[in-house]
Design a protein around this motif. Structure first.
Motif, PDB file in Angstrom:
ATOM      1  N   LEU A  81      77.783 -22.994 -77.821  1.00 38.97           N
ATOM      2  CA  LEU A  81      78.122 -24.249 -78.512  1.00 38.97           C
ATOM      3  C   LEU A  81      77.181 -25.337 -78.029  1.00 38.97           C
ATOM      4  N   GLY A  82      76.942 -25.340 -76.723  1.00 36.10           N
ATOM      5  CA  GLY A  82      75.983 -26.284 -76.145  1.00 36.10           C
ATOM      6  C   GLY A  82      74.599 -26.091 -76.729  1.00 36.10           C
ATOM      7  N   VAL A  83      74.182 -24.841 -76.878  1.00 33.25           N
ATOM      8  CA  VAL A  83      72.857 -24.559 -77.444  1.00 33.25           C
ATOM      9  C   VAL A  83      72.740 -25.165 -78.843  1.00 33.25           C
ATOM     10  N   LEU A  84      73.783 -24.981 -79.656  1.00 28.19           N
ATOM     11  CA  LEU A  84      73.750 -25.546 -81.007  1.00 28.19           C
ATOM     12  C   LEU A  84      73.603 -27.062 -80.951  1.00 28.19           C
ATOM     13  N   VAL A  85      74.363 -27.692 -80.054  1.00 27.53           N
ATOM     14  CA  VAL A  85      74.296 -29.145 -79.923  1.00 27.53           C
ATOM     15  C   VAL A  85      72.912 -29.583 -79.430  1.00 27.53           C
ATOM     16  N   GLY A  86      72.436 -28.899 -78.382  1.00 28.35           N
ATOM     17  CA  GLY A  86      71.147 -29.258 -77.797  1.00 28.35           C
ATOM     18  C   GLY A  86      70.010 -29.090 -78.787  1.00 28.35           C
ATOM     19  N   ALA A  87      70.017 -27.971 -79.505  1.00 22.00           N
ATOM     20  CA  ALA A  87      68.956 -27.718 -80.481  1.00 22.00           C
ATOM     21  C   ALA A  87      69.029 -28.728 -81.616  1.00 22.00           C
ATOM     22  N   PHE A  88      70.261 -29.064 -82.017  1.00 22.99           N
ATOM     23  CA  PHE A  88      70.421 -30.048 -83.086  1.00 22.99           C
ATOM     24  C   PHE A  88      69.858 -31.398 -82.647  1.00 22.99           C
ATOM     25  N   LEU A  89      70.182 -31.802 -81.417  1.00 21.00           N
ATOM     26  CA  LEU A  89      69.664 -33.069 -80.889  1.00 21.00           C
ATOM     27  C   LEU A  89      68.142 -33.066 -80.868  1.00 21.00           C
ATOM     28  N   SER A  90      67.593 -31.985 -80.364  1.00 20.84           N
ATOM     29  CA  SER A  90      66.144 -31.884 -80.273  1.00 20.84           C
ATOM     30  C   SER A  90      65.521 -31.941 -81.669  1.00 20.84           C
ATOM     31  N   GLY A  91      66.118 -31.193 -82.601  1.00 18.94           N
ATOM     32  CA  GLY A  91      65.612 -31.188 -83.979  1.00 18.94           C
ATOM     33  C   GLY A  91      65.710 -32.563 -84.610  1.00 18.94           C
ATOM     34  N   ALA A  92      66.831 -33.256 -84.325  1.00 17.97           N
ATOM     35  CA  ALA A  92      67.022 -34.585 -84.895  1.00 17.97           C
ATOM     36  C   ALA A  92      65.978 -35.558 -84.341  1.00 17.97           C
ATOM     37  N   LEU A  93      65.734 -35.486 -83.043  1.00 20.80           N
ATOM     38  CA  LEU A  93      64.761 -36.386 -82.419  1.00 20.80           C
ATOM     39  C   LEU A  93      63.358 -36.134 -82.947  1.00 20.80           C
ATOM     40  N   ALA A  94      63.054 -34.877 -83.235  1.00 20.42           N
ATOM     41  CA  ALA A  94      61.711 -34.544 -83.682  1.00 20.42           C
ATOM     42  C   ALA A  94      61.585 -34.561 -85.207  1.00 20.42           C
ATOM     43  N   GLY A  95      62.690 -34.873 -85.873  1.00 20.90           N
ATOM     44  CA  GLY A  95      62.643 -34.903 -87.330  1.00 20.90           C
ATOM     45  C   GLY A  95      62.470 -33.528 -87.956  1.00 20.90           C
ATOM     46  N   ARG A  96      63.123 -32.543 -87.390  1.00 18.05           N
ATOM     47  CA  ARG A  96      62.987 -31.198 -87.925  1.00 18.05           C
ATOM     48  C   ARG A  96      64.264 -30.710 -88.602  1.00 18.05           C
ATOM     49  N   LEU A  97      65.232 -31.595 -88.841  1.00 13.59           N
ATOM     50  CA  LEU A  97      66.478 -31.154 -89.461  1.00 13.59           C
ATOM     51  C   LEU A  97      66.274 -30.931 -90.956  1.00 13.59           C
ATOM     52  N   GLY A  98      67.099 -30.075 -91.534  1.00 13.35           N
ATOM     53  CA  GLY A  98      67.040 -29.863 -92.982  1.00 13.35           C
ATOM     54  C   GLY A  98      67.233 -28.408 -93.326  1.00 13.35           C
ATOM     55  N   LEU A  99      67.874 -28.158 -94.466  1.00 15.50           N
ATOM     56  CA  LEU A  99      68.098 -26.778 -94.887  1.00 15.50           C
ATOM     57  C   LEU A  99      66.774 -26.182 -95.325  1.00 15.50           C
ATOM     58  N   LYS A 100      66.347 -25.157 -94.613  1.00 12.40           N
ATOM     59  CA  LYS A 100      65.045 -24.561 -94.903  1.00 12.40           C
ATOM     60  C   LYS A 100      65.110 -23.065 -94.714  1.00 12.40           C
ATOM     61  N   LEU A 101      64.149 -22.409 -95.298  1.00 10.87           N
ATOM     62  CA  LEU A 101      64.020 -20.979 -95.074  1.00 10.87           C
ATOM     63  C   LEU A 101      62.572 -20.741 -94.688  1.00 10.87           C
ATOM     64  N   GLU A 102      62.367 -20.324 -93.465  1.00 10.53           N
ATOM     65  CA  GLU A 102      60.992 -20.142 -93.028  1.00 10.53           C
ATOM     66  C   GLU A 102      60.593 -18.681 -93.158  1.00 10.53           C
TER      67      GLU A 102
END
Lengths: 174, 399
Positions: A81-102
């Motif tokens: 759960l922490g990983v999800l939160v941490g990764a989300f924070l990091s993604g938000a700070l770096a502007g990498r959020l968004g529904l995507k398919l890589e």
């Protein structure tokens, strides 16, 4: 410059990750993990959907014995759960959020999704057989110099290199 | 001494700590770019070695950290979780995971990071992984024998290789540095860039590479904390500045038979030797363990005087000095060894044919004292022994 390319310097990120792992070992005496949380999900799904089957199967009963408060009350579930939160924070700070398919160049969406599910299936299965994945076995195992952990690490990366050529169309052109 | 849980931080906080370290873990992985599947598999096609760099750097950092903490005796590596070794299943499982890695483009931890920032393939991978784990559970009866084959327990790799821990850390660090160097070249070639070996700031790169090597070397050349304390104590003892006070066997026997409760007799030999024979009322703390904080309170009881004895007078003196170092000023060392004590009191008491009065008195005293000490020991058989703290290994891993 594209925002999404601004990753941290890999060595710096490695030191950061190493310190997170070190603190975890220092405080709790155990390493990090990931697949174990998915196991909790799988086990509790079985428990909910097929309680009788859950009671009869030795593998789930072993797990239940180790987790007397229920399969979701596990250290790794909270950590993930922490990983999800941490990764989300990091993604938000770096502007990498968004529904995507890589995916690799020229790969269809369905191919990618099927590949991800199939790859996940194999990884999940293998992580149970190997008693841990890249986090719990390879990385944490390396930190404490576990023989088994380091052998699993070599097998994961060795295996991936051995099979890479057969699946190159999924990732690179040509 | 760490790990902090369960002695310093209550186990109730473990889940909260899991959440906090999880946040750090997720943040670090995502910052490194592990939420991008193309970046991850780049490792296997040679166009992007980020994974190797992050992974190896993290491993070396944590490994060196564990080494330093245990060298300073801040972390007890005997009880931290070490993944058990089951070679057949570890290798097979590893290869299957490798296959899953190139097909799915993630590993479980990284898929969670990708999922957290909205990558649909991350969610698909998690779904797949959960199904894979489920199917392992279903096929477990068939796989069980293979899964449990060749159980070796928590073996450490340097033991397997027959080298010491620090040498292994050093070798691992050099392997990592070589890998960073080599993959840099490969990456440039695959991406058809001019190969720049020490591009950027070469001075900084060399400096960064030197840090882990120097840290490991520092651990190698400096004495551990225990060795340091002992050498300091021995130097003090040699210079006569800190002389342990001695007590003679007869005097000790006299004190024990009359007021044993004022004494804290400590046998610093091994538990086996202690089992064979020990002086009445003695408890056993092997010399090597005497430094442990667990015994600090026991050694500093105001109303009781510590009396140390061992297999040699030297051992008893050392123990006495350790107790002094930790703040106990009244400790005594027995002049005689454990064996000498045993012979004096429980061996055959020989008297010459024409004993002097004094000789007779001594023999008489020793005989009586021996009886009395046996009696005291029997009466005290059920008294509190030093709390043998049961150290159990922490449970961990992915199960």
């Amino acid at each position: 410059m594209d925002h999404s390319n601004k990753f941290m310097n890999p060595y710096l990120a490695g030191v950061l990750l190493g310190f997170v792992l070190l603190v975890t070992i220092y405080v709790t005496g155990r390493g990090l993990g990931a697949s174990g949380a998915m196991k909790s999900v799988a086990v509790s799904a079985v428990q909910k959907a097929a309680p009788e089957h859950f009671e009869e199967t030795a593998y789930y009963q072993n797990y239940a014995a180790d987790h007397p408060d229920g399969p979701m009350k596990s250290w790794l579930v909270f950590e993930m759960l922490g990983v999800l939160v941490g990764a989300f924070l990091s993604g938000a700070l770096a502007g990498r959020l968004g529904l995507k398919l890589e995916k690799g160049p020229g790969v269809q969406n369905t191919t990618r999704i099927i590949g991800a599910i199939l790859g996940g299936f194999l990884f999940g299965f293998g992580s149970q057989l190997g008693r841990g994945c890249t986090s719990g076995s390879a990385l944490s195992g390396m930190a404490v110099m576990s023989f088994g952990g380091i052998m699993t690490m070599l097998a994961i990366f060795g295996g991936a290199y051995a099979f890479a050529w057969f699946f190159r169309k999924l990732w690179i052109k040509g | 001494m760490a790990p902090l849980i369960p002695d310093i931080i209550a186990p109730e906080y473990n889940y909260l700590i899991a959440l906090i370290v999880g946040i750090g873990f997720g943040f670090a992985l995502e910052q490194a770019g592990f939420s991008s599947t193309r970046k991850l598999v780049g490792l296997f096609y040679g166009y992007d070695f980020t994974v190797l760099r992050v992974f190896f750097t993290a491993g070396i950092t944590a490994m060196t950290g564990v080494l330093i903490l245990s060298h300073l005796e801040l972390l007890n590596t005997d009880i931290i979780f070490v993944n058990p070794t089951f070679l057949p299943s570890a290798l097979t499982g590893g290869v299957i995971m490798g296959l899953g890695f190139v097909i799915g483009g993630f590993c479980p931890g990284t898929s969670a990071c990708a999922a957290a920032i909205g990558k649909l393939d991350g969610w698909a991978f998690i779904l797949g992984a959960t199904l894979g784990i489920f199917s392992f559970g279903e096929f477990y009866p068939l796989l069980k024998d293979f899964y449990l084959m060749d159980a070796q327990g928590p073996v450490l790799i340097y033991e397997k290789l027959g080298i010491n821990r620090i040498s292994f850390a050093l070798i691992m660090t050099f392997i990592a540095l070589f890998a960073f160097f080599a993959t840099g070249i490969i990456e440039d070639k695959v991406n058809k860039r001019p190969v720049s070996l020490l591009g950027g700031n070469p001075k900084n790169k060399v400096l960064a590479a030197a840090i882990p090597v120097l840290l490991v070397l520092l651990v190698m050349v400096t004495p551990s904390r225990k060795e340091f304390v002992m050498s300091k104590l021995e130097a003090k003892a040699a210079s006569g500045e800190c002389k342990p006070d001695l007590i003679d066997a007869d005097k000790l026997a006299f004190e024990l038979t009359n007021n044993y409760y004022k004494y804290n007799v400590i046998d610093v030999r091994s538990p086996e030797e202690y089992e064979k024979f020990h002086i009445a009322t003695a408890i056993n703390i092997p010399l090597d363990d005497l430094h442990s904080t667990a015994y600090r309170q026991l050694l500093n009881q105001r109303i009781r005087t510590n009396v140390f004895y061992g297999a040699s007078t030297q051992q008893a003196k050392q123990a006495c000095l350790i107790a002094r170092y930790h703040g106990n000023q009244t400790s005594l060392a027995l002049e005689q060894t454990a064996t000498q004590f045993q012979e004096t009191f429980y061996g055959e008491i020989t008297i010459s044919d024409d004993p002097s009065k004094q000789e007779k008195t001594v023999a008489n005293f020793r005989q009586k004292a021996a009886e009395k000490m046996t009696e005291i020991e029997e009466n005290l058989a059920s008294r509190e022994k030093p709390v043998k703290k049961k150290m159990t290994r922490v449970q961990g891993g992915c199960s």
